[in-house]
Design a protein around this motif. Structure first.
Motif, mmCIF file in Angstrom:
data_model
loop_
_atom_site.group_PDB
_atom_site.id
_atom_site.type_symbol
_atom_site.label_atom_id
_atom_site.label_comp_id
_atom_site.label_asym_id
_atom_site.label_seq_id
_atom_site.Cartn_x
_atom_site.Cartn_y
_atom_site.Cartn_z
ATOM 1 N N GLN A 161 16.020 -3.059 21.496
ATOM 2 C CA GLN A 161 15.020 -3.233 20.452
ATOM 3 C C GLN A 161 15.200 -4.548 19.704
ATOM 4 N N ILE A 162 16.439 -4.883 19.390
ATOM 5 C CA ILE A 162 16.698 -6.149 18.709
ATOM 6 C C ILE A 162 16.395 -7.318 19.646
ATOM 7 N N ALA A 163 16.785 -7.180 20.919
ATOM 8 C CA ALA A 163 16.506 -8.234 21.895
ATOM 9 C C ALA A 163 15.009 -8.480 22.017
ATOM 10 N N ILE A 167 13.112 -12.015 21.536
ATOM 11 C CA ILE A 167 12.325 -12.543 22.644
ATOM 12 C C ILE A 167 10.901 -12.873 22.195
ATOM 13 N N ARG A 168 10.323 -12.035 21.371
ATOM 14 C CA ARG A 168 8.967 -12.296 20.866
ATOM 15 C C ARG A 168 8.946 -13.535 19.970
ATOM 16 N N THR A 169 9.966 -13.680 19.145
ATOM 17 C CA THR A 169 10.055 -14.869 18.300
ATOM 18 C C THR A 169 10.216 -16.128 19.148
ATOM 19 N N LEU A 170 11.045 -16.031 20.189
ATOM 20 C CA LEU A 170 11.244 -17.170 21.085
ATOM 21 C C LEU A 170 9.937 -17.558 21.773
ATOM 22 N N ALA A 171 9.140 -16.565 22.156
ATOM 23 C CA ALA A 171 7.849 -16.850 22.800
ATOM 24 C C ALA A 171 6.931 -17.625 21.854
ATOM 25 N N LYS A 172 6.978 -17.318 20.575
ATOM 26 C CA LYS A 172 6.173 -18.059 19.598
ATOM 27 C C LYS A 172 6.682 -19.502 19.474
ATOM 28 N N PHE A 173 7.997 -19.642 19.427
ATOM 29 C CA PHE A 173 8.593 -20.975 19.301
ATOM 30 C C PHE A 173 8.222 -21.852 20.491
ATOM 31 N N HIS A 174 8.350 -21.308 21.700
ATOM 32 C CA HIS A 174 7.965 -22.053 22.899
ATOM 33 C C HIS A 174 6.453 -22.231 22.967
ATOM 34 N N GLY A 175 5.719 -21.201 22.564
ATOM 35 C CA GLY A 175 4.265 -21.225 22.713
ATOM 36 C C GLY A 175 3.600 -22.325 21.920
ATOM 37 N N ILE A 176 4.020 -22.551 20.672
ATOM 38 C CA ILE A 176 3.394 -23.603 19.871
ATOM 39 C C ILE A 176 3.670 -24.964 20.482
ATOM 40 N N GLN A 286 15.765 -0.760 11.528
ATOM 41 C CA GLN A 286 15.600 -1.610 12.705
ATOM 42 C C GLN A 286 14.853 -2.879 12.302
ATOM 43 N N PRO A 287 15.028 -3.971 13.058
ATOM 44 C CA PRO A 287 14.377 -5.240 12.676
ATOM 45 C C PRO A 287 12.865 -5.185 12.781
ATOM 46 N N GLU A 288 12.195 -5.640 11.723
ATOM 47 C CA GLU A 288 10.745 -5.770 11.744
ATOM 48 C C GLU A 288 10.341 -7.154 12.245
ATOM 49 N N SER A 289 11.152 -8.122 11.934
ATOM 50 C CA SER A 289 10.870 -9.495 12.348
ATOM 51 C C SER A 289 12.169 -10.282 12.328
ATOM 52 N N CYS A 290 12.147 -11.454 12.969
ATOM 53 C CA CYS A 290 13.328 -12.320 12.916
ATOM 54 C C CYS A 290 12.894 -13.778 12.869
ATOM 55 N N LEU A 291 13.746 -14.590 12.292
ATOM 56 C CA LEU A 291 13.538 -16.026 12.185
ATOM 57 C C LEU A 291 14.643 -16.752 12.946
ATOM 58 N N MET A 292 14.313 -17.907 13.471
ATOM 59 C CA MET A 292 15.294 -18.734 14.174
ATOM 60 C C MET A 292 15.827 -19.814 13.249
ATOM 61 N N TYR A 331 8.592 -11.400 27.198
ATOM 62 C CA TYR A 331 8.510 -12.794 26.759
ATOM 63 C C TYR A 331 7.256 -13.462 27.314
ATOM 64 N N TYR A 332 7.030 -13.324 28.612
ATOM 65 C CA TYR A 332 5.908 -14.025 29.234
ATOM 66 C C TYR A 332 4.566 -13.519 28.692
ATOM 67 N N ASP A 333 4.419 -12.214 28.556
ATOM 68 C CA ASP A 333 3.171 -11.653 28.052
ATOM 69 C C ASP A 333 2.883 -12.150 26.638
ATOM 70 N N HIS A 334 3.933 -12.223 25.813
ATOM 71 C CA HIS A 334 3.738 -12.699 24.438
ATOM 72 C C HIS A 334 3.459 -14.199 24.422
ATOM 73 N N LEU A 335 4.083 -14.934 25.345
ATOM 74 C CA LEU A 335 3.814 -16.367 25.462
ATOM 75 C C LEU A 335 2.346 -16.605 25.820
ATOM 76 N N GLU A 336 1.842 -15.833 26.768
ATOM 77 C CA GLU A 336 0.419 -15.924 27.126
ATOM 78 C C GLU A 336 -0.469 -15.684 25.917
ATOM 79 N N GLU A 337 -0.144 -14.663 25.154
ATOM 80 C CA GLU A 337 -0.939 -14.335 23.964
ATOM 81 C C GLU A 337 -0.966 -15.490 22.972
ATOM 82 N N VAL A 338 0.214 -16.102 22.748
ATOM 83 C CA VAL A 338 0.302 -17.196 21.788
ATOM 84 C C VAL A 338 -0.474 -18.419 22.274
ATOM 85 N N VAL A 339 -0.214 -18.843 23.512
ATOM 86 C CA VAL A 339 -0.795 -20.087 24.024
ATOM 87 C C VAL A 339 -2.302 -19.953 24.256
#
Length: 426
Positions: A161-163, A167-176, A286-292, A331-339
């Motif tokens: 769950q934490i991972a 992973i979702r946060t990383l997809a946003k970071f890469h996606g932008i 449990q984590p609701e969100s995370c920051l890098m 990760y990939y599905d969320h990356l698609e959503e962001v981009v």
């Protein structure tokens, strides 16, 4: 500093008027951010961060306003190391300058682009800490602990769950970054942001500083496997042999900027438990969100590099082995959503392309994974003052890790050996 092997040139400058220990510095920073409310008091403290201040000197700053109805402004400050050999090595690879340029120049431009897209939902505000000021020697952030964020125990590996949250946060970071590249063109980006894009730390230039970190993992693993053999350890020892001498440069060859299946993205470069903070749900815990955090090793490369480093360094080994493809799919599905959906651009590689790069570069994850087995425990005993004082910082680091291993080898050596063998393969 000129670093021709990385195809960029950058002149190191220091704003001597912005002393991190001066109240006036933070008053100037407030004015730069349009905050002109009279200040009553500025308090500056050194945080208790044993073993964490390798790349910068950290401070906690509280700004109290004359108007008592205005809550204090809590800041987290990173100042460039200035004393000793380690400080010189840090300046050579321009790690501090990379992070400063990202927050002061690139991120504002990416935010402007994102806000112009119909699908943008403001995700960048929840991706990284707010930055009030960034220069070559001083970066000032909001103090996230006052926003309800916490850092998890660095020695406890992440569950699924934490991972997934990371992973979702990383997809946003890469996606932008991917969407912004597509928007302005990679050639223009490489000209304008050559310092940020450069491999600097993951190159021959960075070997003197970062090579020692990786080599300690290799040398420690060889020592463990040799002194505490376990089924399969001979095969893994053979794997380590090519990395015994200047293994960091061999690793860097897995970071090419061409002939990869995935489009190039900005990589964090050091994504592990110590560089993410979480906001926890008060009921589920449990984590609701995370920051890098900490973008000093940012560079251009395949997004799989960050995925591999995170999965091997920070995710529970059994979860990684059983669920790695599921996490990469998330990760990939969320990356698609962001981009595509949020930022209206094209994603130029498929899930299969991502898996291909993942398998090709898997050694990156395995070598970084040595820290999740025995390295974090050793680092917990390091006095950062030894790193930042006169003498060889890498020698100090190596001797500390070796001494730590010697103390624990009899009690835990066989467990270390078994775990090294277990994480060798997906």
């Amino acid at each position: 500093n000129s670093q021709s092997s990385n195809k960029f040139c950058y002149r190191y400058t220091m704003d001597t008027s912005m002393n991190p220990d001066s109240e006036e510095t933070y008053k100037k920073i407030l004015l730069k951010n349009g905050i002109n409310t009279p200040v009553k008091n500025v308090s500056i403290k050194i945080p208790n961060m044993q073993g964490d201040q390798f790349a910068s000197q950290c401070k906690l700053v509280t700004v109290e306003f004359a108007d008592g109805t205005i809550p204090p402004l809590e800041l987290f400050v990173k100042a460039a190391i200035t004393i000793g050999e380690y400080a010189e090595q840090m300046r050579d690879v321009l790690m501090f300058e990379k992070e400063a340029q990202y927050f002061s120049k690139l991120l504002p431009e990416m935010e402007e682009f994102a806000k112009s897209q119909q699908g943008y939902d403001g995700f960048l505000a929840g991706l990284l800490p707010k930055c009030y000021y960034a220069s070559d020697d001083l970066i000032v952030f909001e103090n996230l602990t006052y926003q309800g964020f916490i850092m998890l125990n660095k020695l406890v590996l992440h569950d699924f769950q934490i991972a997934e949250a990371v992973i979702r946060t990383l997809a946003k970071f890469h996606g932008i970054a991917l969407a912004f590249f597509h928007h302005i063109g990679e050639e223009k980006f490489l000209i304008k942001y050559s310092l940020i894009a450069s491999k600097s730390i993951f190159s021959e230039v960075g070997e003197v500083l970062y090579g020692g970190w990786m080599q300690n993992g290799v040398d420690g693993a060889i020592k463990i496997l040799s002194s505490k053999p376990t089924p399969g350890s001979d095969k893994v020892l053979d794997y380590f042999k090519p990395y015994e001498t200047r293994g960091f440069l061999r690793l860097c060859k897995l970071f090419p900027l061409e002939n990869q299946c995935c489009s190039m993205s900005l990589n964090h470069g050091d994504l592990w438990n110590g560089n993410v903070m979480f906001k926890m749900n008060s009921e589920t815990k449990q984590p609701e969100s995370c920051l890098m955090l900490d973008l000093q090793t940012i560079h251009l490369g395949s997004p799989t590099v960050d995925l591999l480093i995170y999965l091997f360094m920070t995710v529970e080994h059994e979860i990684r082995k059983k669920e790695w493809k599921k996490l990469v799919r998330i990760y990939y599905d969320h990356l698609e959503e962001v981009v595509i959906e949020k930022l209206g651009q094209k994603l130029k590689f498929s899930f299969e392309d991502l898996l291909s790069d993942f398998r090709t570069q898997i050694d990156v994850g395995f070598l970084f994974g040595m820290y999740s087995i025995f390295g974090f425990e050793a680092l917990a005993n390091i006095d950062e003052n030894a790193m930042n004082s006169e003498g060889s910082a890498m020698d100090n680091l190596s001797s500390t890790i070796i001494a730590s291993l010697d103390r624990t080898m009899e009690q835990r050596g066989r467990t270390f050996s078994e775990n090294i063998v277990k994480i060798r393969f997906i």
